[in-house]
Design an enzyme around this catalytic site. Structure first.
Site, short mmCIF file in Angstrom:
data_model
loop_
_atom_site.label_atom_id
_atom_site.label_comp_id
_atom_site.label_asym_id
_atom_site.label_seq_id
_atom_site.Cartn_x
_atom_site.Cartn_y
_atom_site.Cartn_z
CD GLU A 1 -2.40 1.12 2.87
OE1 GLU A 1 -3.21 2.06 2.99
OE2 GLU A 1 -2.11 0.26 3.75
CD GLU B 1 -7.46 1.03 6.78
OE1 GLU B 1 -6.14 1.24 7.23
OE2 GLU B 1 -8.00 -0.04 6.67
#
Length: 304
Positions: A182, A280
């Site tokens: 990420e 998230e």
């Protein structure tokens, strides 16, 4: 009316509708909800006010309200017994489990450096994550690439990280597992992290050239760091294996900020993505009303 005001009013109205039901604000209140089209994947805590604190209760509430997947970034911090309960609950409900973190360091230069003891520890944690993935019946493991080294030329750091990613791939490939990496923005949340842009992660995934090393596109981070969301996602499409969601500013639910998630998710859906989209983010409003506003937001942006 401004788009943000319209959607915020819609979310509040939706939450109020649920709150006005005669049944308690729990699984029974909206037990007949239609499942989402996209594989939206909450993490623990996001719906705790309305679903309860127990992980199994949150999963069941999520299932009853249309979610058919879950994720847990900090799964490995939970006791083994609890991990097993989570996995068993998901499997009984026919839900999929997405990503968890295998190795993560926000202080040391891990992937970008040449300290062999640090790199050996990364590989030790990567090997340990294989058994966790099997326990959770998932193939996605999120490994964080650590800090950048301000004393080392950038191309050396890229070469070091790419070499270590190849060693990770050698561990995961025999098990059919996928490491997702990420990018994390430097501007607000994670200054100094090595991996911070989608083109950077794309170039390394292409260099490693393995089905076991792919990208996690966290839309929140990409928007802050570089913007240009749709073209960037399109260019990196062949290496993206996982998405996470959060609006900006604030890192709240979709349509609370500047990102047009309705259009973006429809675009991703139309391109054929059917994988996980991790939630998230936190809620823009507190308490049960905030939890239900998040639920309503995902109903608004779920593609058709």
């Amino acid at each position: 009316m401004k788009r943000r005001t319209f959607f915020k009013n819609s979310l509040v109205a939706g939450a109020a509708t649920f709150a006005g039901l005669s049944l308690p604000l729990g699984r029974e209140a909206i037990a007949k909800a239609s499942p989402f089209n996209m594989k939206f994947s909450p993490d623990f805590g996001l719906f705790a006010d309305v679903a309860g604190k127990a992980p199994e209760d949150q999963i069941r509430w999520g299932h009853d309200n249309g979610f058919h997947a879950w994720e847990c970034t900090f799964l490995q911090r939970r006791p083994l017994e609890e991990q097993n309960k989570i996995s068993n609950t998901l499997q009984k409900l026919g839900m999929d489990f997405g990503q968890f973190v295998g190795t993560m360091d926000f202080k040391q230069v891990t992937f970008a450096g040449r300290d062999e003891s640090i790199r050996d520890n990364v590989l030790k944690e990567v090997r340990a994550s294989v058994e966790v993935a099997k326990r959770m019946n998932t193939k996605f493991i999120h490994n964080v690439l650590g800090m950048a080294d301000p004393k080392l030329p950038w191309d050396f750091q890229q070469a070091n990280a790419t070499e270590l990613l190849k060693r990770v791939a050698e561990i995961y490939e025999p098990h059919g597992l996928v490491m997702v990496m990420e990018t994390m923005n430097h501007k607000i949340n994670h200054p100094g992290m090595f991996l911070h842009s989608l083109p950077q992660s794309y170039s390394m995934a292409k260099a490693v050239d393995s089905p076991s090393v792919k990208l996690l596109c966290d839309v929140y981070h990409v928007q802050i760091q570089e913007g240009n969301l749709m073209p960037s996602i399109d260019y990196a499409w062949d290496q993206i294996a996982y998405f996470q969601i959060g609006d900006t500013p604030g890192r709240f639910e979709p349509m609370s900020g500047e990102i047009n998630y309705k259009n973006l998710l429809q675009h991703i859906w139309d391109k054929g993505y059917r994988g996980f989209l991790g939630l998230e983010h936190s809620s823009s409003m507190p308490g049960k009303a905030g939890d239900l506003a998040v639920l309503e937001a995902y109903k608004q942006v779920d593609p058709s």
